[in-house]
Design an enzyme around this catalytic site. Structure first.
Site, PDB file in Angstrom:
ATOM      1  N   CYS B  88     -17.731 -18.470  -3.028  1.00  0.00           N
ATOM      2  CA  CYS B  88     -19.094 -18.365  -3.794  1.00  0.00           C
ATOM      3  C   CYS B  88     -19.019 -18.721  -5.124  1.00  0.00           C
ATOM      4  O   CYS B  88     -20.121 -19.109  -5.562  1.00  0.00           O
ATOM      5  CB  CYS B  88     -19.652 -16.858  -3.498  1.00  0.00           C
ATOM      6  N   CYS B 214     -29.154  -6.209   0.110  1.00  0.00           N
ATOM      7  CA  CYS B 214     -28.289  -7.375   0.496  1.00  0.00           C
ATOM      8  C   CYS B 214     -29.177  -8.650   0.090  1.00  0.00           C
ATOM      9  O   CYS B 214     -30.397  -8.736   0.240  1.00  0.00           O
ATOM     10  CB  CYS B 214     -28.101  -7.590   1.983  1.00  0.00           C
ATOM     11  N   VAL B 217     -29.328 -15.408   2.869  1.00  0.00           N
ATOM     12  CA  VAL B 217     -28.783 -16.933   2.814  1.00  0.00           C
ATOM     13  C   VAL B 217     -29.923 -17.896   2.683  1.00  0.00           C
ATOM     14  O   VAL B 217     -31.211 -17.614   3.275  1.00  0.00           O
ATOM     15  CB  VAL B 217     -27.609 -17.115   3.878  1.00  0.00           C
ATOM     16  N   HIS B 346     -28.402 -17.224  -1.200  1.00  0.00           N
ATOM     17  CA  HIS B 346     -27.106 -17.572  -1.823  1.00  0.00           C
ATOM     18  C   HIS B 346     -26.660 -18.780  -0.898  1.00  0.00           C
ATOM     19  O   HIS B 346     -25.664 -18.709  -0.201  1.00  0.00           O
ATOM     20  CB  HIS B 346     -26.205 -16.444  -1.590  1.00  0.00           C
TER      21      HIS B 346
END
Lengths: 485, 401
Positions: B88, B214, B217, B346
């Site tokens: 990442c 969380c 994505v 992300h």
């Protein structure tokens, strides 16, 4: 004289109430009500005959630490591999070296006692000192069949040898015939059987007296000389009639655990033997009779050494370590009978690269890591350069087995995202007594019971199943350590 | 003895796409969009770019391997192009390489592109990756990113004897704050403010992390063009020059994963990288000197322990700072001023550059007043690849002049 040095067993933690099965399937076969009593032991989704055999074997081996074991005989009709030695997987998992003999015994359900007889013969002949014999079974009955209700999953194991035996092997008598009571063809998943009345009248009630009488005649003894008579038969009416016919008193009869575990195939008579040894006294004669494609009858005499094993009650402990599986569809899913949707995440290709696996087989199967000879730090998995930042020595490593070391939970989680047959997927950081740590899956537990600092023991489990190629891959998981009360 | 990267490289221009579930955009579209904006901001022509770095992580599910995807897409004229991949931290790693090449005097003007297209996997969350190659299924636990980071919380609670309820309260504050910031940002994926009650009542993903703990994505791309301070000043004489003050990276040694000493309640590499970054940037007291931050909030608990690992909150004291509003937009050090991973999602290979972009636009006063950080002078980005016991921590500090 050869005999039994140690006994052990394994019963999976989850028990399914047979009433739940009947509730879901009785509409189809109402006659199953007669078998819908008590509970059956059910292997967890990450267990199979090999993992259960390893658990039973470790249970037996822990009582005879340091004994030189020269081989492993494994009996089962539900081995995960047709080609690839299942006993070879067990050998490495229990921490034995490569220089041993190992064999799989399958086919008929008497394979468990046959494996034991073969081991005793080898020891008697002086070819080997000690052998490990284990039997495990995880048979499937079709949903709504009587077998689904009757069968249970379990394993038994014995260390056989000549020194300090707790029960001396006195002799045996065998009977072999192609009796098709239960059968599975090469591609069959589920057990099939012929009519119960025929099995009972022509099989059980004829073969068992024949093999018992054969043994009694061969060794010129009376059945009344035996303190315990173990025989494999789950038909209540047949047991009653056989007991009467043979003169087996209630004190002589050994329980068959039908209400707690279920019929466990090749492991059945051996599990009963492990149970009988828990209560045995020096001088007791024990008769063990298996059933399946004939019978083996084995005659043992308990020695004074049994007193040293007075605290070893493997079957009692295994029966006490139980949790309710309160869901029939969960059982079907775990056994792969019901193809539940686990999501796209579960569709990853799990392809075992055997050449890579070969290099790390001791790590994968035996949970071997390394210990630095310079600073003493145990470390998992295999390292050539010491992980201790104060040390960093190169190539000063000795093999180090973590499998038998107690551990503690340092951190944990229950993960709903990971593809799992029993969500949440529970895993956590385990720190071993004596040093070393790793992130392991946890099994046989619920998220609610976990806390940091909780003691755990390592358990050999199926890590993945490659459906495309029919391959099971194994590794170790942590299980909360529970004191048996 | 090296004197570091401080004030040797300037950011000439940046571009950042909207992040989100961009079903209609390919990775190529995202790269072109980020590049167009970046080139326009830099005020140069494509032919002036002498070298380029591409950051992308999951090449299997999106752009493909090597550097070809960037060169083909932008039609870069046979210049050196390299691909960098470091979990990442990929984009910050690509940025680092580009800056070093300028500082080394090898090139004057260099392009960095970070891109990831994750929404073609067919499911939520990151693809299941064989992080340790073919050993992964043999000996790794059946774990995911949320479950791996969630354990920071159980270990943290145990180490500092802080009840999980208080940690969950602080984690909820972290997410509520990021959503408040993201709601004001047109580039963010999630643009709805949330309440603490929503966070605490959300379905569990990996204990003790719920849905709002969380980040999601998403798809996105961000780009930067870096050059020497002299060239930057000559091209943009009337604008503050945004200088690179520090670039640090620290990678787990295996100590966290295999040696008993690590407590599981902090990220070792972040602590090491932060110490070096402040030294390189000439920062004595980060709690007083850092103006704003964009940290790797893949999960709320990551952000919580990162406050301590960056030596800003006292060890064991992050919950207090968080609950007192220290990291809120109007707090002492506003954090996740653009909404963070929490609101952007992300896209692995793009996130590090998106973080730098958030600092860049604040330093240049390009944000509307409602999300403006007052007196922004130094911005820190923290980009963490991997999991708490096996990771790459990449830090950047950029500032005016």
């Amino acid at each position: 004289m050869p005999g039994i040095c140690a006994s052990g067993c394994y019963v999976p933690r989850y028990r399914l109430n047979r009433g739940l099965i009947y509730k879901a399937t009785g509409w189809l076969n109402a006659g199953n009500i007669g078998n819908a009593k008590g509970e059956k032991a059910v292997a967890n989704h990450d267990e199979d005959s090999v993992t259960m055999a390893v658990a039973a074997a470790r249970n037996a081996l822990q009582t005879v630490n340091g004994l030189n074991v020269n081989g492993v005989y494994f009996a089962s009709t539900t081995m995960p591999y047709k080609e690839r030695l299942n006993a070879g997987i067990i050998t490495t998992a229990v921490g034995l070296p490569d220089q041993v003999i190992a064999a799989d015994f399958g086919g008929g359900l008497k394979a468990g006692t046959t494996a034991m007889l073969s081991a005793l013969d080898g020891i008697k002949a002086g070819s080997v000192d000690n052998l490990l014999v284990c039997a495990a079974e995880c048979r499937l009955g079709k949903p709504s069949s009587p077998q689904e209700l009757i069968f249970g999953d379990a394993a038994a194991a014995f260390v056989l040898g000549t020194d300090d035996v707790i029960a001396e092997f006195k002799g045996s008598y065998s009977l072999t015939c192609d009796f098709g009571d239960h059968y599975r063809g090469a591609q069959a998943v589920f057990d099939r059987q012929w009519e119960d009345r025929w099995i009972r009248d022509v099989g059980v009630e004829k073969f068992i007296p024949e093999v018992i009488n054969g043994l009694l005649e061969k060794y010129e003894i009376q059945l009344s000389d035996f303190a315990k008579v173990i025989y494999d038969c789950q038909y209540a009416a047949a047991r009653k009639s056989l007991n009467k016919k043979l003169g087996i008193t209630p004190e002589m009869e050994q329980t068959h655990y039908q209400a707690q575990i279920g019929q466990s195939g090749t492991a059945q008579s051996l599990l009963m033997l492990a149970g009988a040894l828990e209560e045995a006294n020096p001088g007791d004669k024990i008769l063990v009779v298996s059933f399946g494609s004939g019978c083996d009858a084995l005659y043992f005499e308990v020695t004074d050494n049994i007193r040293k094993m007075a605290d070893n009650k493997p079957v009692t402990a295994a029966l006490a370590n139980r949790a309710e599986l309160d869901n029939y569809t969960k059982y079907l899913t775990w056994r792969g009978i019901l193809p539940m949707e686990l999501g796209l995440r579960a569709e990853e290709d799990l392809w075992t690269r055997y050449s890579a696996y070969w290099r790390v087989r001791k790590t994968v199967l035996g949970l071997y890591g390394t210990q630095c000879k310079a600073c003493g730090t145990p470390q998992f998995p295999l390292h050539r350069i010491c992980v201790n930042p104060e040390c960093g020595e190169v190539d000063q490593m000795a093999p180090y087995r973590f499998a038998d070391r107690p551990g503690k939970v340092a951190s944990y989680t229950g993960d709903m995202l990971a593809a799992s047959y029993n969500p949440p997927a529970i895993y956590g950081q385990i720190i071993f007594e004596g040093g070393g740590k790793y992130m392991f899956d946890l099994t046989d537990c619920d998220l609610d019971e976990l806390e940091t600092g909780m003691p755990v023991r390592m358990s050999f489990r199926r890590r993945y199943h490659d459906k495309k190629r029919g391959i099971s891959g194994y590794f170790w998981k942590a299980v909360p350590f529970r004191e048996v009360k | 003895m090296t004197d570091g990267i401080r004030d040797k490289v300037a950011i000439l221009g940046m571009g950042c796409t909207r992040f989100g579930e961009l079903w209609e955009s390919s990775a190529e579209d995202l790269m072109v969009d980020a590049f167009k904006a970046c080139l326009e901001d830099a005020g140069i022509e494509k032919k002036q770019i002498q070298a380029a770095w591409l950051g992308t992580h999951y090449e299997e599910v999106n752009v493909g391997k090597g550097s070809i995807p960037l060169a083909f897409t932008l039609k870069l004229p046979h210049i050196p192009v390299s691909r960098s991949e470091n979990f990442c931290a990929t984009a910050t790693e690509a940025f680092r390489a580009a800056c070093y090449s300028v500082a080394a005097g090898a090139y004057d003007i260099v392009l960095v592109m970070g891109v990831e297209k994750l929404k073609d996997t067919g499911y939520g969350g990151l693809p299941t990756g064989a992080w340790r190659g073919i050993m992964s299924y043999m000996i790794e636990a059946n774990r995911t990113a949320p479950g791996s980071f969630a354990q920071l919380a159980t270990a943290y609670s145990s180490k500092w004897a802080i009840p999980m309820e208080r940690i969950k309260d602080a984690m909820a504050h972290v997410s509520v704050k990021s959503h408040a910031n993201g709601a004001m940002n047109p580039r963010a994926h999630l643009r709805r403010p949330i309440t603490k009650e929503q966070v605490l009542k959300a379905p569990m993903i990996a204990y003790p992390l719920g849905l709002f703990d969380c980040c999601g994505v998403s798809d996105g791309a961000a780009a930067a063009i870096v050059t020497t301070p002299q060239i930057a000043r000559s091209i943009k004489p009337n604008q503050d020059t945004i200088m690179v003050k520090s670039l640090q990276i620290a990678v787990s040694s295996g100590e966290e994963a295999f040696h008993d000493a690590w407590d599981g309640a902090h990220v070792m590499s972040t602590r090491k990288a932060a110490t070096k970054a402040y030294e390189e940037a000439g920062i004595k007291d980060p709690r007083e000197e850092i103006s704003m931050m964009e940290v790797h909030d893949c999960f709320s608990v990551t952000e919580l322990v990162t406050y301590e690992d960056l030596h800003i909150s006292p060890k064991g004291g992050a919950c207090n700072d968080v609950l007192e509003g220290f990291y809120d937009l109007d707090g002492k050090i506003p954090c996740q001023v653009d909404g963070g991973l929490k609101c952007f999602g992300h896209p692995i290979g793009a996130s590090g550059l998106r973080m730098i972009f958030a600092m860049y636009e604040q330093l240049l006063d390009r944000v509307p007043p409602e999300r403006k950080v007052k007196n922004a002078r130094l911005g820190l980005t923290h980009n963490l690849g991997g999991i708490p016991w096996m990771n790459i921590c990449a830090l950047s500090i950029i500032g005016r002049g």
